[in-house]
Design a protein around this motif. Structure first.
Motif, PDB file in Angstrom:
ATOM      1  N   LYS A  53       0.842  -1.197   0.000  1.00 34.03           N
ATOM      2  CA  LYS A  53       0.000   0.000   0.000  1.00 34.03           C
ATOM      3  C   LYS A  53       0.874   1.243   0.000  1.00 34.03           C
ATOM      4  N   ILE A  54       0.504   2.205  -0.845  1.00 35.15           N
ATOM      5  CA  ILE A  54       1.261   3.452  -0.937  1.00 35.15           C
ATOM      6  C   ILE A  54       0.509   4.597  -0.263  1.00 35.15           C
ATOM      7  N   ALA A  55      -0.803   4.687  -0.491  1.00 38.08           N
ATOM      8  CA  ALA A  55      -1.571   5.784   0.097  1.00 38.08           C
ATOM      9  C   ALA A  55      -3.058   5.535  -0.090  1.00 38.08           C
ATOM     10  N   ASP A  56      -3.870   6.214   0.722  1.00 37.18           N
ATOM     11  CA  ASP A  56      -5.302   6.320   0.460  1.00 37.18           C
ATOM     12  C   ASP A  56      -5.508   7.565  -0.383  1.00 37.18           C
ATOM     13  N   CYS A  57      -6.116   7.380  -1.516  1.00 38.02           N
ATOM     14  CA  CYS A  57      -6.232   8.457  -2.507  1.00 38.02           C
ATOM     15  C   CYS A  57      -7.625   9.093  -2.419  1.00 38.02           C
ATOM     16  N   PRO A  58      -7.711  10.371  -2.001  1.00 34.70           N
ATOM     17  CA  PRO A  58      -9.024  11.031  -1.932  1.00 34.70           C
ATOM     18  C   PRO A  58      -9.623  11.215  -3.323  1.00 34.70           C
ATOM     19  N   ARG A  59     -10.949  11.119  -3.398  1.00 33.59           N
ATOM     20  CA  ARG A  59     -11.655  11.276  -4.674  1.00 33.59           C
ATOM     21  C   ARG A  59     -12.785  12.283  -4.511  1.00 33.59           C
ATOM     22  N   LEU A  60     -13.314  12.739  -5.628  1.00 34.43           N
ATOM     23  CA  LEU A  60     -14.472  13.623  -5.585  1.00 34.43           C
ATOM     24  C   LEU A  60     -15.292  13.457  -6.855  1.00 34.43           C
ATOM     25  N   ASP A  78      13.874  -9.125  -5.521  1.00 34.35           N
ATOM     26  CA  ASP A  78      14.546  -8.447  -6.624  1.00 34.35           C
ATOM     27  C   ASP A  78      14.832  -6.999  -6.236  1.00 34.35           C
ATOM     28  N   PRO A  79      16.111  -6.605  -6.138  1.00 33.67           N
ATOM     29  CA  PRO A  79      16.410  -5.241  -5.679  1.00 33.67           C
ATOM     30  C   PRO A  79      15.905  -4.165  -6.630  1.00 33.67           C
ATOM     31  N   LYS A  80      15.891  -4.438  -7.923  1.00 41.08           N
ATOM     32  CA  LYS A  80      15.425  -3.393  -8.837  1.00 41.08           C
ATOM     33  C   LYS A  80      13.925  -3.160  -8.684  1.00 41.08           C
ATOM     34  N   THR A  81      13.188  -4.215  -8.328  1.00 42.77           N
ATOM     35  CA  THR A  81      11.767  -4.037  -8.053  1.00 42.77           C
ATOM     36  C   THR A  81      11.566  -3.176  -6.814  1.00 42.77           C
ATOM     37  N   ARG A  82      12.301  -3.468  -5.765  1.00 48.42           N
ATOM     38  CA  ARG A  82      12.191  -2.666  -4.544  1.00 48.42           C
ATOM     39  C   ARG A  82      12.591  -1.214  -4.795  1.00 48.42           C
ATOM     40  N   LEU A  83      13.647  -1.019  -5.566  1.00 49.89           N
ATOM     41  CA  LEU A  83      14.119   0.343  -5.846  1.00 49.89           C
ATOM     42  C   LEU A  83      13.041   1.156  -6.568  1.00 49.89           C
ATOM     43  N   LEU A  84      12.408   0.543  -7.573  1.00 45.70           N
ATOM     44  CA  LEU A  84      11.404   1.283  -8.337  1.00 45.70           C
ATOM     45  C   LEU A  84      10.182   1.585  -7.478  1.00 45.70           C
ATOM     46  N   ILE A  85       9.741   0.605  -6.693  1.00 46.42           N
ATOM     47  CA  ILE A  85       8.573   0.827  -5.847  1.00 46.42           C
ATOM     48  C   ILE A  85       8.850   1.954  -4.848  1.00 46.42           C
ATOM     49  N   ASP A  86      10.005   1.923  -4.185  1.00 44.55           N
ATOM     50  CA  ASP A  86      10.355   2.974  -3.225  1.00 44.55           C
ATOM     51  C   ASP A  86      10.422   4.335  -3.902  1.00 44.55           C
ATOM     52  N   PHE A  87      11.049   4.372  -5.064  1.00 43.31           N
ATOM     53  CA  PHE A  87      11.219   5.623  -5.805  1.00 43.31           C
ATOM     54  C   PHE A  87       9.865   6.220  -6.189  1.00 43.31           C
ATOM     55  N   MET A  88       8.989   5.391  -6.766  1.00 46.73           N
ATOM     56  CA  MET A  88       7.694   5.883  -7.225  1.00 46.73           C
ATOM     57  C   MET A  88       6.759   6.172  -6.057  1.00 46.73           C
ATOM     58  N   ALA A  89       6.842   5.398  -4.983  1.00 43.30           N
ATOM     59  CA  ALA A  89       5.971   5.639  -3.824  1.00 43.30           C
ATOM     60  C   ALA A  89       6.207   7.038  -3.277  1.00 43.30           C
ATOM     61  N   GLU A  90       7.451   7.445  -3.203  1.00 37.35           N
ATOM     62  CA  GLU A  90       7.763   8.786  -2.691  1.00 37.35           C
ATOM     63  C   GLU A  90       7.160   9.868  -3.570  1.00 37.35           C
ATOM     64  N   ARG A  91       7.242   9.679  -4.880  1.00 35.18           N
ATOM     65  CA  ARG A  91       6.701  10.694  -5.801  1.00 35.18           C
ATOM     66  C   ARG A  91       5.177  10.684  -5.823  1.00 35.18           C
ATOM     67  N   ILE A  92       4.584   9.522  -5.679  1.00 35.74           N
ATOM     68  CA  ILE A  92       3.128   9.444  -5.631  1.00 35.74           C
ATOM     69  C   ILE A  92       2.607  10.145  -4.369  1.00 35.74           C
ATOM     70  N   GLN A  93       3.229   9.870  -3.230  1.00 34.02           N
ATOM     71  CA  GLN A  93       2.801  10.489  -1.974  1.00 34.02           C
ATOM     72  C   GLN A  93       2.941  12.011  -2.038  1.00 34.02           C
ATOM     73  N   THR A  94       3.997  12.496  -2.697  1.00 35.59           N
ATOM     74  CA  THR A  94       4.162  13.943  -2.880  1.00 35.59           C
ATOM     75  C   THR A  94       3.062  14.512  -3.762  1.00 35.59           C
ATOM     76  N   ALA A  95       2.717  13.785  -4.833  1.00 31.86           N
ATOM     77  CA  ALA A  95       1.678  14.255  -5.754  1.00 31.86           C
ATOM     78  C   ALA A  95       0.311  14.312  -5.096  1.00 31.86           C
ATOM     79  N   LEU A  96       0.082  13.469  -4.091  1.00 28.29           N
ATOM     80  CA  LEU A  96      -1.229  13.433  -3.441  1.00 28.29           C
ATOM     81  C   LEU A  96      -1.391  14.493  -2.365  1.00 28.29           C
ATOM     82  N   LYS A  97      -0.310  15.164  -2.000  1.00 25.90           N
ATOM     83  CA  LYS A  97      -0.398  16.169  -0.929  1.00 25.90           C
ATOM     84  C   LYS A  97      -1.085  17.431  -1.416  1.00 25.90           C
TER      85      LYS A  97
END
Length: 300
Positions: A157-164, A281-300
């Protein structure tokens, strides 16, 4: 490596049930895929598939070999992951899927930055709002809005995404403001819905004074592309249910305005799904961590 290539091709032919589809997935010709299966059958001295001009079905030996082949590929993945962890040089290709809105606005723009940080990792991005089968489509991971149906997948899970709910001022001027879920149904508002093969019936879950209620809504248009729905809404054709981040710019300019603000939709889970055997797989973990941070920033 030739034998391993043959095993990888066999697994994809088995999973997809089609030689041509497996060849496309492996980025080889159908002739090469067929030759690899023949080489494998000659090596094992068994027939792995029964072939006709129209069908391809695994034999009993094929089913048996598939189980072992998956273990072989998983062992190779695990060994490569361990080496990558030691050398700190993750490499290879990642096949990634994401919904259109999230993919276009957040994932795709961040891919070049990720590539600059990890030059030995290649990203193959596929954007679609339809339901995806990770195993059948050869995906390593998929960003996902909602609750996955496949319990065999790993989920982060990365975030709860508000909708409208929102619509264009022109639509509201023509049809009036829907103040509640009851009004959406009672006044037969034009609700623009996402529809793809296997999609559930249209029910919008709204947070009402009586708790969460699901309202069966209808409308004149539907599409399997969420951005098409947004375009229709901008042109005054109806009401859409959207993650806030997807329509934030239109809300800021007034091109879209909130509808039924007192009864907003239930937030939706935004998560990443991946195959169980990809967890090391480290590359899978790296991508998930990288994108999770940017997704959480975009949702703020």
């Amino acid at each position: 490596m030739a034998y391993l290539d043959n095993i990888q091709t066999f697994v994809r032919v088995y999973e997809l049930g089609n030689m041509s589809a497996a060849a496309r997935d492996q980025r080889i010709s159908a002739a090469v895929a067929s030759a690899r299966i023949s080489q494998l059958e000659e090596h094992l001295n068994v027939r792995l598939f029964q072939r006709t001009t129209r069908t391809l079905n695994a034999t009993e030996q094929g089913h048996m070999f598939y189980r072992g082949a998956c273990k072989i590929l998983e062992a190779v993945d695990t060994a490569e992951a361990e080496i990558s962890n030691v050398t700190m040089t993750p490499r290879g290709s990642l096949f990634v899927a994401a919904p259109l809105g999230l993919g276009r606005r957040v994932i795709a723009p961040a891919v070049p930055t990720f590539k600059a940080q990890y030059p030995l990792i290649d990203i193959r991005l596929r954007l679609s709002d339809r339901k995806l089968d990770l195993a059948a489509e050869g995906l390593d991971l998929a960003f996902f809005l909602g609750i996955p149906e496949d319990s065999t997948l790993r989920i982060r899970k990365i975030a709860d995404c508000p909708r409208l709910l929102c619509a264009a001022p022109a639509y509201i001027a023509r049809r009036g403001m829907a103040e509640s879920g009851e009004a959406l149904v009672r006044d037969k508002h034009d609700c623009l819905n996402l529809r793809y093969p296997g999609a559930p019936e249209f029910q919008w879950p709204l947070q009402t004074p009586d708790g969460v209620r699901r309202f069966s809504v209808h409308g004149p248009f539907e599409s399997d592309d969420g951005d098409v729905l947004t375009g229709w809404a901008l042109n005054g054709h109806g009401i859409i249910l959207k993650p806030v981040f997807e329509v934030a710019d239109y809300l800021a300019t007034g091109a879209l305005v909130p509808v039924a603000k007192a009864e907003p939709p239930v937030p939706i889970q935004l998560a990443c799904l991946y195959m169980h055997r990809r967890r090391q797989d480290p590359k899978t973990r790296l991508l998930i961590d990288f994108m999770a941070e940017r997704i959480q920033t975009a949702l703020k």
